[in-house]
Design an enzyme around this catalytic site. Structure first.
Site, PDB file in Angstrom:
ATOM      1  N   HIS A  89       0.634  -1.087   0.102  1.00  0.00           N
ATOM      2  CA  HIS A  89       0.065   0.152  -0.060  1.00  0.00           C
ATOM      3  C   HIS A  89       1.107   1.318   0.116  1.00  0.00           C
ATOM      4  O   HIS A  89       0.678   2.353  -0.668  1.00  0.00           O
ATOM      5  CB  HIS A  89      -0.786   0.081   1.334  1.00  0.00           C
ATOM      6  CG  HIS A  89      -1.984   0.920   1.419  1.00  0.00           C
ATOM      7  ND1 HIS A  89      -2.554   1.343   2.406  1.00  0.00           N
ATOM      8  CD2 HIS A  89      -2.376   1.818   0.444  1.00  0.00           C
ATOM      9  CE1 HIS A  89      -3.679   2.368   2.196  1.00  0.00           C
ATOM     10  NE2 HIS A  89      -3.211   2.650   0.941  1.00  0.00           N
ATOM     11  N   GLU A  92       2.643   1.525  -3.125  1.00  0.00           N
ATOM     12  CA  GLU A  92       1.608   2.141  -4.363  1.00  0.00           C
ATOM     13  C   GLU A  92       1.676   3.788  -4.207  1.00  0.00           C
ATOM     14  O   GLU A  92       1.624   4.513  -5.475  1.00  0.00           O
ATOM     15  CB  GLU A  92       0.197   1.627  -3.849  1.00  0.00           C
ATOM     16  CG  GLU A  92      -0.956   2.172  -4.833  1.00  0.00           C
ATOM     17  CD  GLU A  92      -2.273   2.667  -4.074  1.00  0.00           C
ATOM     18  OE1 GLU A  92      -2.614   4.009  -4.048  1.00  0.00           O
ATOM     19  OE2 GLU A  92      -2.571   1.667  -3.549  1.00  0.00           O
ATOM     20  N   HIS A  93       1.572   4.273  -2.980  1.00  0.00           N
ATOM     21  CA  HIS A  93       1.498   5.672  -2.700  1.00  0.00           C
ATOM     22  C   HIS A  93       2.927   6.491  -3.320  1.00  0.00           C
ATOM     23  O   HIS A  93       3.076   7.330  -4.086  1.00  0.00           O
ATOM     24  CB  HIS A  93       1.326   6.084  -1.445  1.00  0.00           C
ATOM     25  CG  HIS A  93       0.004   5.965  -1.133  1.00  0.00           C
ATOM     26  ND1 HIS A  93      -0.749   7.115  -0.438  1.00  0.00           N
ATOM     27  CD2 HIS A  93      -0.815   5.149  -0.981  1.00  0.00           C
ATOM     28  CE1 HIS A  93      -2.108   6.682  -0.350  1.00  0.00           C
ATOM     29  NE2 HIS A  93      -2.198   5.449  -0.451  1.00  0.00           N
ATOM     30  N   GLU A 165       4.367   9.614   2.777  1.00  0.00           N
ATOM     31  CA  GLU A 165       2.998   8.717   2.479  1.00  0.00           C
ATOM     32  C   GLU A 165       2.935   7.630   3.671  1.00  0.00           C
ATOM     33  O   GLU A 165       1.991   7.072   3.703  1.00  0.00           O
ATOM     34  CB  GLU A 165       3.554   8.257   0.881  1.00  0.00           C
ATOM     35  CG  GLU A 165       3.297   9.353   0.034  1.00  0.00           C
ATOM     36  CD  GLU A 165       2.070  10.162  -0.152  1.00  0.00           C
ATOM     37  OE1 GLU A 165       1.107   9.679   0.007  1.00  0.00           O
ATOM     38  OE2 GLU A 165       2.167  11.364  -0.293  1.00  0.00           O
ATOM     39  N   GLU A 190      -4.559   7.031   6.964  1.00  0.00           N
ATOM     40  CA  GLU A 190      -5.658   6.392   6.432  1.00  0.00           C
ATOM     41  C   GLU A 190      -6.047   4.897   7.139  1.00  0.00           C
ATOM     42  O   GLU A 190      -7.291   4.799   7.043  1.00  0.00           O
ATOM     43  CB  GLU A 190      -5.106   6.085   4.977  1.00  0.00           C
ATOM     44  CG  GLU A 190      -6.245   5.437   4.044  1.00  0.00           C
ATOM     45  CD  GLU A 190      -5.665   4.580   2.695  1.00  0.00           C
ATOM     46  OE1 GLU A 190      -6.599   3.991   2.034  1.00  0.00           O
ATOM     47  OE2 GLU A 190      -4.523   5.054   2.406  1.00  0.00           O
TER      48      GLU A 190
END
EC number: 3.4.24.-
Length: 990
Positions: A89, A92-93, A165, A190
């Site tokens: 994840h 990906e950022h 991130e 998040e």
């Protein structure tokens, strides 16, 4: 973006009738740009040709040739998470924060307003990561494809980007080295927000237990701080290379164009064998000596009855997704068992009142490596947990013995036929979402595209053996063991999580030297400096405003009276008729407004005086593509105070079944049994649970609506119908006894029903030219049947009491906040609407994204302007720094006035806006702007020209007029708030 298949079901693939593209035919064995053609297949039922190719590096490419200008491209990688740090994840950022060719900060977000793409994103699934986009512009396709390929294969992966991130230690006040050091990071915050969602917490803990070899790809906030920068780089080196890649293209752009671009990138990549990236399988519990049982603790939902917060599920292995036909059969079984009021498990579990709704994992999940059927309940009392398990087992046994009613099977197959005929403008995206999960786990993508052969085989098997499905059920559901997962509510869950996070932070701080603390402060300063530095974006490709046509073709519409007003859109529809009806609810007393969503839900939940909802639902599925009832409030394009509260009906059916569709509408409207208090109580419980879950997923939308409700009668009504006000209203109803519902709720629903049948209707019909005469007659007969009814109320104008604008905090047990701020704007036709819309986009991309996300650590934040509602809004999403965000938004108007906006800033904002304005729409949506919102072609064309002609001076002028000195300013937030909140300025609601 974290993507969970089981919580977000993939879009059902639906078809628009196109011809396959006239691209050169490729044959097996051909070599083109380093790719060998492995297989090709014509799929006539979808009017497409599929080609599977493999590059010399091992990368596979699937191309779907179809005469559709909305082209799709994606690159993805198999990314089994090695632990719970969320490395897939966070990667990906971070890949999207700059690459070798495009060395700017965050080229992905920069391209959002340098493109006309109607879809751009990056998503982390359970065991793969993919980067898709869609556009109708060939130059745009070339630009975005190059940015995506360079970002994934040649990212810079700077340590500061990882800190921003992923996670970092940083002073709470980045300018004060004596301020406390805390944990920050976009993904970190998040996932704190995700774990506050009781439904997500259940699903992810279930997944971790049933797939112990497959870790949480999104990341556990308590484990994310274990990920190192070196670990991130190694994961990229191991996984983001061509040998581990699968690319996808769809549309009318030549496959050779895609392959040439891919080959140029792949040739310059180092090839490495990806370690441990094989297909992951779940526990082999089906052949165990005993059923597997797991019990976990999870968060409570303060909006729901605290005695009914247990969740449980039972899961069975049902074969491999690689067997396309077997997978189709178990999908049919899953749907027949759980979907709708006539399904046996719905009747026994939900209609019985054992729980409020199905558990979050209910259904068939075919990713990553096995078909797993799960069914369970949430909203269960502790004393009923054992009973739920017994009921599930007994219901399955009974169904295996008795089978399914043939009408239900026929209805389900009819729904699949309608889905194939329904014209969807985003077919390519739906196709990609359907293929990727299996393809990454060794499912043949070409076989997965076939439909007719699978359906033909199923029909033959059912004809040869009427007990065929029962035997499949017995094989998997009765003859094997199951996996039992249970989550018990813990009122101290959030507190315990926070204490664990505090322990992690304390442990890290205890190991810091003074030199380490100085380095942390300097790193924070360097990150802020990087975020503030102006960039030269000339290296990024871009489209231009000149690429946007100044005018759009007029959709051919007809308007007739028979004597009822009908808008006609006559076009090829694959033999379907789409029907819409709107009637005004003007004159309904405002104290009835909160009951309107219950009324519309009741029409497809309670059943009628002569038929159960299960019986009606079977008829609906067998004869239509669904019947829908809704209420909404809209503003006039000419004047914001002028509003309309509407009751709408929508339906779709094969042309031959339109008359039956109208009969079903009549049955539901005239004969719904509102006195069915048991079903009503069940419906209220399910609606409350669903809206409560939505708060944790989309809290910013609720906050924006609540803020706007303080300064607009229209938004006040919207909040009552579907916002925080509706959530609170449903929570109160859910606590009432059946007798209280009989006394207080049922009479309201009956009166609304009587009132709704008195109102004059206007209609919209989309169908083929050959069906206009027949449909005109059917609509007239339908409308005439309502004329003899009288209103139970004295008719008066639409009005509702307003409150004084304020700052409101809805205190919820989340780890992060969601915020919304509302400022009045202007009607759709006002000249200032266009520059306000452009300003909102410019503020988001040039200021608020940096301040709220990059600096503040929120998952998202920005500004928006709704041209039809006439409201300027600020928002933040999963925000750990609410106070900072509110201050940033309050000062945004002054910042805009002082900002030296460039012509590039203006161009990018316009490109971004027209992504949505010019996005392809399906034939059933054509003409709806006029029908539903009263927006004429001339008004929309004028607005289009106004947007294209907005100048910098216009932006500065409206910023000063509407944002610096607003005529109203309202704030709403959902979450814990912040420690220094001034209780005198805030209204705090528990």
């Amino acid at each position: 973006m974290l993507r969970l298949k089981s919580l977000k079901k993939p879009v059902q693939a639906v078809v628009r009738r196109f011809a396959t593209t006239s691209a050169p035919t490729l044959s097996v064995g051909d070599n083109i740009h380093g790719f060998n053609v492995l297989r090709t297949k014509e799929i006539p039922e979808f009017d497409l040709q599929a080609t599977l190719l493999e590059h010399s590096t091992g990368a596979q490419h699937l191309h779907i040739a179809r005469d559709d200008s909305n082209n799709v491209f994606s690159i993805g990688f198999k990314t089994n998470p090695p632990d719970r740090t969320g490395v897939p994840h966070i990667l990906e950022h971070t890949t999207l924060c700059g690459s070798e060719k495009y060395q700017v900060r965050d080229p992905f977000f920069k391209m959002l307003n340098r493109s006309l793409a109607n879809f751009m994103n990056a998503m982390t699934a359970q065991d793969y990561t993919f980067y898709p986009f869609a556009t109708t512009n060939a130059t745009d396709m070339k630009n975005l494809r190059d940015v995506y390929l360079d970002a994934t294969l040649k990212p810079l992966l700077r340590e500061l980007d990882f800190s921003q991130e992923g996670w970092r230690l940083e002073n709470e006040d980045s300018k004060d080295k004596t301020s406390p050091i805390i944990l920050k990071g976009v993904v970190f915050n998040e996932m704190k927000g995700q774990m506050s969602n009781a439904a997500y917490a259940f699903y992810i803990r279930y997944l971790e237990k049933i797939y112990p070899s497959l870790n949480n790809s999104g990341g556990d906030p308590l484990v994310i701080p274990e990920l190192t920068y070196e670990g991130l780089k190694k994961f990229h080196a191991d996984h983001y290379n061509p040998s581990n890649a699968k690319t996808f293209s769809y549309g009318d752009i030549s496959v050779a164009d895609h392959l040439e671009a891919l080959n140029a990138k792949f040739e310059n990549c180092e090839i490495s064998k990806t370690p441990g990236n094989t297909e992951r399988l779940p526990l082999e519990f089906s052949s165990a000596a005993e059923n597997t049982r797991i019990v976990e603790e999870g968060p409570i939902d303060t909006l729901l009855d605290t005695s009914k917060q247990h969740k449980m599920s039972m899961s069975w292995l049902m074969g491999s997704p690689k067997d396309i036909y077997e997978s189709f059969c178990v999908k049919i079984i899953s749907s027949l068992l759980i979907d709708g009021h006539s399904s046996p498990l719905h009747q026994k579990l939900i209609d019985s009142g054992l729980g409020s709704s199905y558990s979050p994992n209910t259904g068939l999940d075919s990713a990553p490596g096995a078909n797993i059927f799960s069914v369970g309940l949430q909203g269960v009392t502790e004393s009923d947990l054992t009973k739920v398990e017994t009921v599930i087992l007994d219901t399955i046994k009974t169904t295996v013995a008795e089978g399914f009613d043939k009408g239900r099977i026929d209805g389900l197959l009819h729904q699949t036929e309608l889905a194939r005929k329904d014209q969807n403008a985003k077919f390519g995206m739906a196709l990609m979402n359907g293929v990727l999960p299996g393809w990454f786990n060794q499912v043949d993508p070409l076989e997965a595209l076939e439909w007719n052969s699978v359906l033909d085989r199923f029909n033959k098997d059912m004809e040869a053996d009427p007990e065929f499905l029962q035997k499949v059920m017995k094989k998997y559901l009765l003859d094997n063991k199951y996996f039992h997962f249970q989550m018990n509510p813990n009122p101290d869950y959030e507190k315990n999580v926070q204490e664990k996070e505090d322990e992690i932070l304390t442990d890290k701080l205890a190991k810091l030297t003074e030199s380490d603390k100085e380095e942390i402060f300097e790193t924070g300063a360097n990150l802020e400096k990087m975020q503030e530095e102006p960039e030269n974006l000339d290296c990024l490709p871009t489209l231009h405003v000149s690429d946007i046509p100044r005018s759009k073709p007029r959709v051919a519409l007809e308007h007739t009276k028979n004597p009822y007003p009908i808008q006609w859109r006559l076009a090829p529809t694959n033999g379907l008729t789409y029907f819409h009806s709107i009637s005004s609810l003007e004159g309904l007393p405002h104290e009835y407004y909160p009951f309107l969503p219950l009324f519309t839900s009741s029409l497809t939940f309670l059943g009628t005086k002569d038929k159960t909802m299960g019986q009606l639902e079977d008829e609906i599925k067998l004869n239509t593509g669904g019947l829908d009832f809704s209420v909404s409030c809209s503003s006039s394009p000419l004047s914001l105070p002028s509003s309309q509260l509407n009751f709408a009906m929508d339906g779709v059916a094969l042309d031959k079944n339109v008359e039956t569709m109208f009969g079903l509408f009549q049955e539901l409207l005239r004969n719904t049994d509102f006195t069915n208090v048991e079903k009503l109580k069940t419906m209220i419980a399910a609606s409350t649970a669903n809206l409560s879950n939505a708060l944790a997923q989309s809290g910013h939308s609720f906050a924006m609506l609540r803020a706007a409700s303080d300064i607009s009668p229209v938004k006040k009504i919207d909040d009552i119908l579907g916002g925080v006000a509706q959530v609170r209203f449903l929570s109160e109803l859910a606590a009432k006894s059946e007798q209280q519902l009989v006394d207080e709720v049922i009479p309201k629903l009956q009166e609304i029903a009587k009132f709704a049948l008195t109102r004059e209707q206007r209609f919209a019909v989309t169908c083929g030219q050959d069906m206009q005469t027949k449909n005109d007659e059917l609509v007239r007969k339908f409308a005439e049947s309502f004329e003899t009814n009288e209103s139970p109320f004295n008719i008066s104008s639409l009005s509702i009491p307003m409150t004084t604008p304020t700052s409101t905090l809805f205190k919820l047990p989340f780890q992060v906040n969601y915020a919304g701020i509302a400022i009045p704007g202007v009607p759709y036709t006002h000249a200032d609407g266009a520059p306000l819309q452009v300003l909102a986009n410019m503020l988001t991309h040039k200021h608020l994204h940096r301040e709220i996300r990059e600096k503040g650590g929120a998952y998202g934040g920005g500004a928006s302007y709704n041209p039809t509602d006439g409201f300027f809004s600020y928002y933040s999403y999963r925000d750990p720094n609410l106070e900072r965000t509110l201050q940033t938004c309050q000062e945004a108007g002054e910042w805009s006035v002082k900002k030296d906006w460039s012509s590039s800033d203006l161009q990018e904002a316009k490109l971004s806006l027209f992504q949505r304005i010019d996005a392809p729409i399906s034939v059933k949506s054509e003409g709806m702007a006029l029908y539903a919102n009263g927006l004429t072609y001339e008004q929309r064309e004028k607005r289009r020209r106004q947007l294209l002609d907005v100048a910098v001076d216009d932006v500065k002028r409206v910023a000063k007029q509407y944002l610096v000195n607003p005529s109203g300013y309202s704030v709403a937030a959902l979450g814990p708030g912040y420690e220094t909140m001034d209780k005198k300025k805030w209204t705090v609601l528990e």
